[in-house]
Design a protein around this motif. Sequence first.
Motif, PDB file in Angstrom:
ATOM      1  N   UNK A  30       0.834  -1.206   0.000  1.00 43.37           N
ATOM      2  CA  UNK A  30       0.000   0.000   0.000  1.00 43.37           C
ATOM      3  C   UNK A  30       0.869   1.257   0.000  1.00 43.37           C
ATOM      4  N   UNK A  31       0.190   2.393  -0.176  1.00 42.52           N
ATOM      5  CA  UNK A  31       0.855   3.694  -0.052  1.00 42.52           C
ATOM      6  C   UNK A  31       0.851   4.081   1.424  1.00 42.52           C
ATOM      7  N   UNK A  32       2.042   4.395   1.985  1.00 43.81           N
ATOM      8  CA  UNK A  32       2.190   4.701   3.404  1.00 43.81           C
ATOM      9  C   UNK A  32       2.456   6.190   3.559  1.00 43.81           C
ATOM     10  N   UNK A  33       1.656   6.859   4.415  1.00 46.60           N
ATOM     11  CA  UNK A  33       1.804   8.295   4.656  1.00 46.60           C
ATOM     12  C   UNK A  33       1.907   8.532   6.149  1.00 46.60           C
ATOM     13  N   UNK A  34       2.926   9.344   6.562  1.00 47.62           N
ATOM     14  CA  UNK A  34       3.120   9.732   7.969  1.00 47.62           C
ATOM     15  C   UNK A  34       2.717  11.187   8.135  1.00 47.62           C
ATOM     16  N   UNK A  35       1.924  11.488   9.191  1.00 48.76           N
ATOM     17  CA  UNK A  35       1.464  12.847   9.491  1.00 48.76           C
ATOM     18  C   UNK A  35       1.779  13.168  10.931  1.00 48.76           C
ATOM     19  N   UNK A  36       2.009  14.478  11.185  1.00 51.15           N
ATOM     20  CA  UNK A  36       2.204  14.971  12.556  1.00 51.15           C
ATOM     21  C   UNK A  36       1.264  16.151  12.745  1.00 51.15           C
ATOM     22  N   UNK A  37       0.288  15.935  13.633  1.00 45.92           N
ATOM     23  CA  UNK A  37      -0.723  16.982  13.843  1.00 45.92           C
ATOM     24  C   UNK A  37      -1.553  17.216  12.604  1.00 45.92           C
ATOM     25  N   UNK A  38      -1.724  16.192  11.767  1.00 45.40           N
ATOM     26  CA  UNK A  38      -2.499  16.318  10.542  1.00 45.40           C
ATOM     27  C   UNK A  38      -1.721  16.892   9.396  1.00 45.40           C
ATOM     28  N   UNK A  75       0.405  10.125  13.009  1.00 41.81           N
ATOM     29  CA  UNK A  75      -0.582   9.261  12.357  1.00 41.81           C
ATOM     30  C   UNK A  75       0.057   8.584  11.158  1.00 41.81           C
ATOM     31  N   UNK A  76      -0.217   7.271  11.011  1.00 38.15           N
ATOM     32  CA  UNK A  76       0.230   6.502   9.851  1.00 38.15           C
ATOM     33  C   UNK A  76      -1.021   6.110   9.047  1.00 38.15           C
ATOM     34  N   UNK A  77      -1.000   6.375   7.736  1.00 40.42           N
ATOM     35  CA  UNK A  77      -2.138   6.096   6.861  1.00 40.42           C
ATOM     36  C   UNK A  77      -1.681   5.100   5.814  1.00 40.42           C
ATOM     37  N   UNK A  78      -2.398   3.938   5.719  1.00 38.33           N
ATOM     38  CA  UNK A  78      -2.147   2.933   4.687  1.00 38.33           C
ATOM     39  C   UNK A  78      -3.284   3.033   3.658  1.00 38.33           C
ATOM     40  N   UNK A  79      -2.935   3.144   2.342  1.00 39.09           N
ATOM     41  CA  UNK A  79      -3.938   3.277   1.282  1.00 39.09           C
ATOM     42  C   UNK A  79      -3.600   2.247   0.203  1.00 39.09           C
TER      43      UNK A  79
END
Length: 1029
Positions: free
Chosen positions: A751-759, A791-795
């Motif tokens: 998947x596509x992995x995205x890391x966020x801090x405070x959105x 936050x880690x987002x898997x897409x």
Amino acid sequence: MGAGGAVDPLRPWTPLFLSWPQEGEMAPWGFDNRTKHCLQHLGKHYQFQIRDPRPEDAGIYRVRVQDAAVSSTELEASAVLPRVVVPLAGARCEEQGDAVLEGTVSGPCPSATWRFRPRPLRRSDRYEVLVSTDGLTHQLLVRRACFSDVGLYSLGARLHASSAWLAVEAGKDKSLLTVSADHQQQSRFAGKEGGSDVHGQRTDATRSPGSRHKPGAGGFSEEARGPTGHFSQGLADLEVQRGEAVVLSCTLTSDLGPGAWFKDGVKLSAQDGVAFEQDGLAHRVLIAHAEGTQAGRYSFVAGDQQSEATLTVHDPPVIAPDMTAKLREPLVVKAGKPVTMKVRFQSCLPVQATWSKDGAEVAGDNGRGAQVAVGDSFTRLCLPSAGRKDCGQYSVTLRSKGGSVQAELTLRVLDKPQPPQGPLEVQDGHGAGVCLRWRPPRDDGGQALQRYVVERRQAGLSTWLKVGEPPADSTTFTDAQAEQGKKYSFRVRAVTAEGPGEALASEEVLVAPEVLPGPPPPPVILSASSQSITLSWTAPRGPGSAHILGYLIEKRKKGRNTWVAVNQQPVPEKKWTVLDLRQGCQYEFRVTAVAPSGPGEPGPPSDAVFARDPMRPPGPVRDLRVTDTSHTSITLRWAQPDPQDGDEALGYAVELGDSASQQWSPCHAGPVPGTTYTVKGLRPREAYFVRVTAVNDGGRGPPTALDTVVQAMPVSVCPKFLMDASTKDLLTVRAGDTVRVPVYFEAASMPEVTWLKGGLPLPKRSVTSVKDGLTQLLVPAASLADSGLYTVVLRSPRGEEATYSFRLRVAARPRAPGPILLREGALGSVIVEWVPSPDEADGRAAPLHYTVLTRSSAHAPWRPAAERLHTCRFTLVDALPGHKYHFRVVAKNELGASEPSDTRHPWVVPRQPPDRDTVKAPSYQEPHLSQKPRFLVGLRPRTLPLGCECCMTCAVQGWPPPRVTWFKDDQSLAGDPAVYSTDLLGVCSLVIPSVSAEDGGKYKAVAENTLGQAVSTATLIVVESSSEP
């Protein structure tokens, strides 16, 4: 005459040689006390004796120890006492006649004396003493001899004497003699043999020195007995035991006048311990308790008639009671040491001792220096140097006229063991080492063997090397360290508690170089069943394989490392049937060739074979299905064949078929052991036919194929995070540390992995990575700015999402608080205020609190006064007047403590506070309740470091108010400048501003009033001061 001294050799084992040279010439000596010169020793004490010294024995005597002069002494001629050289001879004369006794001494002896029974004789008209002009010949003239003069006369020359008997004949018929001829012969023998004491009593070498000499039996000659018709009943010989009553009686036929009783020719009287009775013509002599000395020849004389009889008193020697237990225990000595075997006894008669060993008599001159001695109450056998030959059973027989007794004892002599019995057999083991064989020693030295010591020496060298210590029950040893091609000598010693004995050595032997056969080829399986497996092999090639003695076969279960021997002895054949197999197990075999030089290296193992009977092919596999696919692999799973369709399957064959060519190709080498398999290396999105076949030793079963083709492409799966117990929603780290946060997930495709801090996207200083189901956040050096919600987002490619969030908090040790302000409070208290730490205003910092510490001097340790304060104010109560206080404030959080903030100057509480601060207690009337003192709160034990302040407090109640006095170790502390005490409404305190080691001890508070007193005690322990916080 003797001389003695103590000799202490340098070493206990050093041989000791003594010599007593006389005027430069060696004096011959021996250990027997019957020799002229006798050497006796006990421990370190030696005594040199000269028997029967003469004037020619005078001179200087020296003792030497190993040719070193130790001591000397001089024997002067004047010290040699004169002795009787020509003894007295027995004499006889008629009644009223004159008798002469004559003897000769070795030198002038003015002090020579004559004795009779055994009183000294004084010169009178009946006794005249004559001495020759040279002072050597002495005569005694007895005038007008009568029966009262019969007896033993002796001539004494200081320590020597000679005795003889005087016999008086009764009138002209000469029929009555007072001394028998036998007794005179004995007296003459005593004058020639042995020595005499000062009383004229002879001693013998085998009799006790203090025992009295007894004359021989028979006081009258045979012709003096007269006709027996004058006695109606004569005396009869009698034998009694010691202590029994004795009665000797005879009866005359007519009255012959007064009679007399004689013993051994000596007239008896009441002073001799006997009683006389006469009843008409019957005459009796009575002995109440017979003793050994009362045995002898008794005679009764009346007129010219006599009757004789022999009284025998059995009084055998008796072994001392305390010797019985000692004789049971063996006497144990070490070889080379002197041995003294002493047996004490009790006897009233002279005793002769005969020592025997194992039935053979031990003589004093047996060549080994054995000495036999007999004393008044003991006999002793001395061996100057004990050896193993002296071991055995010893017995001593004590004989006297009263009987005999025997005692036995065992002597054990401990020595080092003899060498082992040879020859020492040495055999080359051809690579297995050198094997040694021997036999146990004939004599173990009296101690049990502990072990053997085996030593080796290489030819041409002088050093022996210990190579082993086999146990006592083993007489073989293999030296596996001997190098091949070299010559060696070996020797073996036996070892006991006394040490190692002499060695048994071997000749030099050559250790032959090792030539071993090579490994045979792998065995070939000829047949197999559930009971046996038959295999064959060929001979190895190469050096050492020319002379093969046989082969050793080994087996092991497949998958194991341990080989088990099939045969213990080599077999010459190249074919063997292996038995003792477990049915159903799979085995491997290998063969080792054995030559005269030893076994060679094992050959490679054979193919694995099952120990079972021939099998049927298995049936088809069941339930074949696809469990997973990817772009390059297909995973299959199936069930085992039905047992009714065939024998058990030993493996499986997986094959793929191309949809275009319809040809099957295997996917692996060898059978698949399990019921699942993953086919790899496929082309993406390509379609394949799949089939699986079960196989065993009986062949291949029918194949089972899938009905449809299978495409090499992944199965669609939604992405998800893999959480476990170690996953946390809040992470706290220290500022400056490296932060690494791994997050695991699974998805059908990456998947596509995205890391966020405070959105928002992560800052550039934060690094993320993604690989095979793992994404990771890396912050090289965390700072307070890195705190926040991550936050880690898997897409997935299909747009499916999964999120995971956690909070990261970066904290650091708090900064130090600001300056400290001190001010005085009420009732002697101190108010402490300080400026808060700068981190308290930072919302991103971790929560903190404060700790207040105090100490009484600049060198005393800090002690906490208050902890976990969340305000910047603290009040110290119960401050002592005149005492100094230093204050320190430290800020703390979960990561540690800040630097301390200290007061520059101590706070001093005045001893007498100002009037304005004085608090007056309200006045009220105390109830008049009389009560003797009692402690409401007693003293408590204290343990304090050096330099710390000590305050002991107690509460006392009583009426009238009690007076409290303080004591240390029962000594009053009143007026002691080092301490002071307070008493405030019954609360009493004793203060030591700075304790020292001398302040430790037992303290006591005594409260007293008119009604009584109360006591409270406590112990103060002072320890070394700890380090400051």
